[in-house]
Scaffold this motif. Structure first.
Motif, mmCIF file in Angstrom:
data_model
loop_
_atom_site.group_PDB
_atom_site.id
_atom_site.type_symbol
_atom_site.label_atom_id
_atom_site.label_comp_id
_atom_site.label_asym_id
_atom_site.label_seq_id
_atom_site.Cartn_x
_atom_site.Cartn_y
_atom_site.Cartn_z
ATOM 1 N N ILE A 10 30.131 37.669 36.683
ATOM 2 C CA ILE A 10 30.812 36.302 36.728
ATOM 3 C C ILE A 10 29.514 35.295 36.350
ATOM 4 O O ILE A 10 28.476 35.196 36.789
ATOM 5 C CB ILE A 10 31.059 36.145 38.232
ATOM 6 N N GLY A 11 29.916 34.453 35.256
ATOM 7 C CA GLY A 11 28.857 33.507 34.800
ATOM 8 C C GLY A 11 28.412 33.997 33.484
ATOM 9 O O GLY A 11 27.921 35.102 33.192
ATOM 10 N N GLU A 34 33.857 33.334 32.466
ATOM 11 C CA GLU A 34 33.160 31.933 32.386
ATOM 12 C C GLU A 34 34.028 30.847 32.433
ATOM 13 O O GLU A 34 35.035 30.907 31.961
ATOM 14 C CB GLU A 34 32.142 31.954 31.088
ATOM 15 N N ARG A 35 33.705 29.867 33.231
ATOM 16 C CA ARG A 35 34.689 28.960 33.600
ATOM 17 C C ARG A 35 34.579 27.647 32.450
ATOM 18 O O ARG A 35 35.444 26.707 32.271
ATOM 19 C CB ARG A 35 34.717 28.179 34.915
ATOM 20 N N HIS A 113 37.624 30.392 36.491
ATOM 21 C CA HIS A 113 36.822 30.494 37.344
ATOM 22 C C HIS A 113 37.008 31.879 38.019
ATOM 23 O O HIS A 113 38.266 32.192 38.657
ATOM 24 C CB HIS A 113 37.235 29.144 38.502
ATOM 25 N N ARG A 115 36.105 34.330 41.183
ATOM 26 C CA ARG A 115 35.471 34.443 42.733
ATOM 27 C C ARG A 115 35.870 35.851 43.295
ATOM 28 O O ARG A 115 36.741 36.645 42.952
ATOM 29 C CB ARG A 115 36.314 33.400 43.277
ATOM 30 N N VAL A 142 26.889 38.746 39.695
ATOM 31 C CA VAL A 142 27.150 37.199 39.825
ATOM 32 C C VAL A 142 25.973 36.600 39.268
ATOM 33 O O VAL A 142 24.819 36.752 39.533
ATOM 34 C CB VAL A 142 27.551 36.884 41.190
ATOM 35 N N THR A 144 26.176 33.002 38.393
ATOM 36 C CA THR A 144 26.685 31.600 38.381
ATOM 37 C C THR A 144 25.905 30.417 38.371
ATOM 38 O O THR A 144 26.041 29.259 38.021
ATOM 39 C CB THR A 144 27.775 31.323 39.592
ATOM 40 N N ARG A 272 25.530 27.392 42.904
ATOM 41 C CA ARG A 272 26.627 27.429 42.597
ATOM 42 C C ARG A 272 27.508 28.603 43.368
ATOM 43 O O ARG A 272 27.670 29.583 42.711
ATOM 44 C CB ARG A 272 27.104 27.569 41.182
ATOM 45 N N SER A 273 27.668 28.337 44.387
ATOM 46 C CA SER A 273 28.038 29.365 45.549
ATOM 47 C C SER A 273 29.238 29.291 46.521
ATOM 48 O O SER A 273 29.663 30.075 47.028
ATOM 49 C CB SER A 273 27.116 30.254 46.121
ATOM 50 N N LEU A 276 32.447 30.856 45.246
ATOM 51 C CA LEU A 276 32.276 32.286 44.865
ATOM 52 C C LEU A 276 33.028 33.453 45.583
ATOM 53 O O LEU A 276 32.889 34.395 45.174
ATOM 54 C CB LEU A 276 30.878 32.375 44.591
#
Length: 506
Positions: A10-11, A34-35, A113, A115, A142, A144, A272-273, A276
């Motif tokens: 994630i990221g 990736e968002r 996004h 999570r 993770v 992020t 950035r959690s 998440l």
């Protein structure tokens, strides 16, 4: 329906990319979530654009410090050309190249996004509102990153302040800019905009670059002032207001006001959690994710029984630097792969699957005027840690290579030595183009190279690296009576004289 893969990352910044690359190289099936843009903060809003914005003015100043070249500089900085060069280096904020690279190495890209939703489960919310679910056979990593902090100053949030993103993506530099914060981002952006001709005011609650040796911040403050910036130390901001005309009025705690066109906030970062899904695995949303040296998230549900959740990069708060995050990512990607295929785990200190250097040798470059670079600990930190300390301080005026590089070169170097082990534990260099000296210091610290052995690493003449010889001389020749005693600061005062035709020091 759930899709099962080996590893979920994630990221998609440099940290996530490196972790995915290492896991995929071992043959694992990997999907990266990736968002925003593949390449992340560093590629589009931080490291790459900021250093590009800084480089042109730095090159111009360097030319003006060399007689003969100075006379050839007849024009001013072309700001629009600088911005166009920045646009090239950020690919006009298109991540197609990053997406193509992921495809070329066989890593799946899921845009949306991501999570956590329990052990090994990740929900991805796509832009159109659709949600897809992934389950990891082996691991979730993770990465992020972090966001700028907007401090709770009266009126600041409502004044629409700039953060590093707005500063590095600027399309027209403002005539007047107030920078709140004296850390790396604040100093570098102040340097960049001062180079553009912006009237810059830096407001710092204490000194600049507080995590470095004091002389580094002092030199950078002097350099900013020479660029025309106002540097206000011990300045506390009480209120910020955006007027109907669009101006920003910054009020200090003593009642003084400063009016500008924009205000840039550079006072720290937060993880950035918050979104998440950490609460679904026993961790606190909004917090940094604590990890061990293998990047395993401590306290996460199920991690004790069968390791599965890892956090790399800014999110774990060990070293908020892209290069350290990538270092962590390479280690964790390889470890996840080893655990997945039953390979050997190298988790002892300095093993391939741990980030030992996070504790001892974190290099950092501040691309200010002048550059300030450091690795390891400061003298004060070494003393607080209980080391028996020896210090070597040297002016670059003693280095012929510096004088040839720039007329009237100004700069300083320091080594911090653990006297008991006789090894370097910290190094700081300040001056034009000192960034390239940092790797040699990093190697000396990571390799725990004895000072006596460093005498045999002969620097080429006449280069900037000759400062190493001067630093060693300041510490004292091995086995001789001139060796500096523990706690002493050996200070060399060499003339930096020219050389004879044979190239030996005059």
């Amino acid at each position: 329906m759930e899709r099962e893969v080996d590893v979920i990352v994630i990221g998609g910044g440099p940290v996530g990319e490196n972790a995915a690359d290492r896991a995929r190289a071992a043959g694992l099936e990997v999907v990266l979530v990736e968002r925003e843009l593949v390449g992340g903060e560093c590629s589009y809003w931080a490291c790459v654009p900021s250093k590009t914005l800084l480089r042109s003015a730095a090159a111009l100043r360097a030319a003006r410090r060399v007689d003969g070249a100075e006379q050839a500089v007849t024009g001013r900085l072309d700001v629009q050309a600088v911005l166009a060069r920045r646009d090239y280096w950020v690919s006009d904020w298109s991540d197609q190249g990053g997406a193509d690279w992921l495809e070329s190495i066989g890593v799946g890209l899921e845009r949306g996004h991501g999570r956590l939703d329990g052990v090994r489960r990740v929900v991805v919310e796509r832009a159109g509102g659709e949600a897809v679910v992934y389950r990891a056979r082996h691991a979730v990593i993770v990465a992020t990153g972090s966001d700028p902090v907007i401090p709770p100053i009266d009126g600041l949030a409502e004044a629409a302040p700039w953060t590093s993103r707005e500063a590095t993506s600027v399309t027209e530099p403002p005539a007047r800019l107030v920078v709140i914060g004296g850390g790396v981002t604040g100093v570098e952006m102040a340097t960049a905009f001062a180079g553009f001709g912006t009237e810059v005011t830096v407001l710092a609650r204490s000194g600049l670059l507080g995590t470095m040796e004091p002389f580094a911040g002092e030199a950078v403050a002097k350099g900013l002032r020479e660029l025309g910036a106002s540097v206000r130390l011990d300045a506390a901001v009480e209120r910020v207001e955006r007027t109907p005309s669009g101006e920003v009025v910054v009020t200090l705690d003593d009642g003084e006001t400063i009016t500008a066109d924009e205000v840039l906030v550079a006072t720290g970062r937060r993880p950035r959690s918050e979104r998440l899904g950490l609460e679904t695995v026993g961790l606190e949303p909004g917090d940094w994710v604590a990890v061990d040296d293998t990047m395993l998230a401590t306290g996460a549900t199920g991690n004790d029984a069968a390791p599965w959740l890892y956090a790399a990069g800014d999110l774990n708060h060990r070293a908020l630097l892209t290069h350290q995050g990538k270092y962590q990512a390479r280690a964790v990607g390889d470890l996840v792969a080893a655990r997945a295929v039953g390979g050997p785990e190298q988790t002892a200190p300095w093993g391939a699957h741990v980030a030992t250097a996070d504790h001892t040798a974190v290099p950092q470059v501040v691309f200010a005027e002048p550059e300030a670079v450091s690795v390891g600990v400061t003298a004060a930190e070494a003393e607080r840690a209980g080391h028996e300390v020896r210090i070597a301080d040297v002016s670059f005026s003693s280095v012929s290579g510096a004088g040839i590089l720039a007329d009237g070169y100004e700069g300083q170097a320091r080594l911090v030595v653990d006297a008991e082990r006789n090894t370097v534990v910290g190094a700081t260099f300040v001056g034009q183009d000192v960034a390239e000296l940092l790797q040699s210091a990093t190697i000396a610290i990571v390799g725990e190279v004895p000072i006596d052995r460093l005498w045999h690493a002969v620097p080429a003449f006449p280069t900037m690296s000759e400062v190493w010889l001067r630093l060693l001389e300041a510490l004292g020749r091995p086995g001789s009576s001139d060796a500096a005693a523990p706690g002493d600061a050996g200070r060399a005062d060499h003339s930096g004289a020219r050389t004879d035709d044979a190239g030996s020091a005059a």
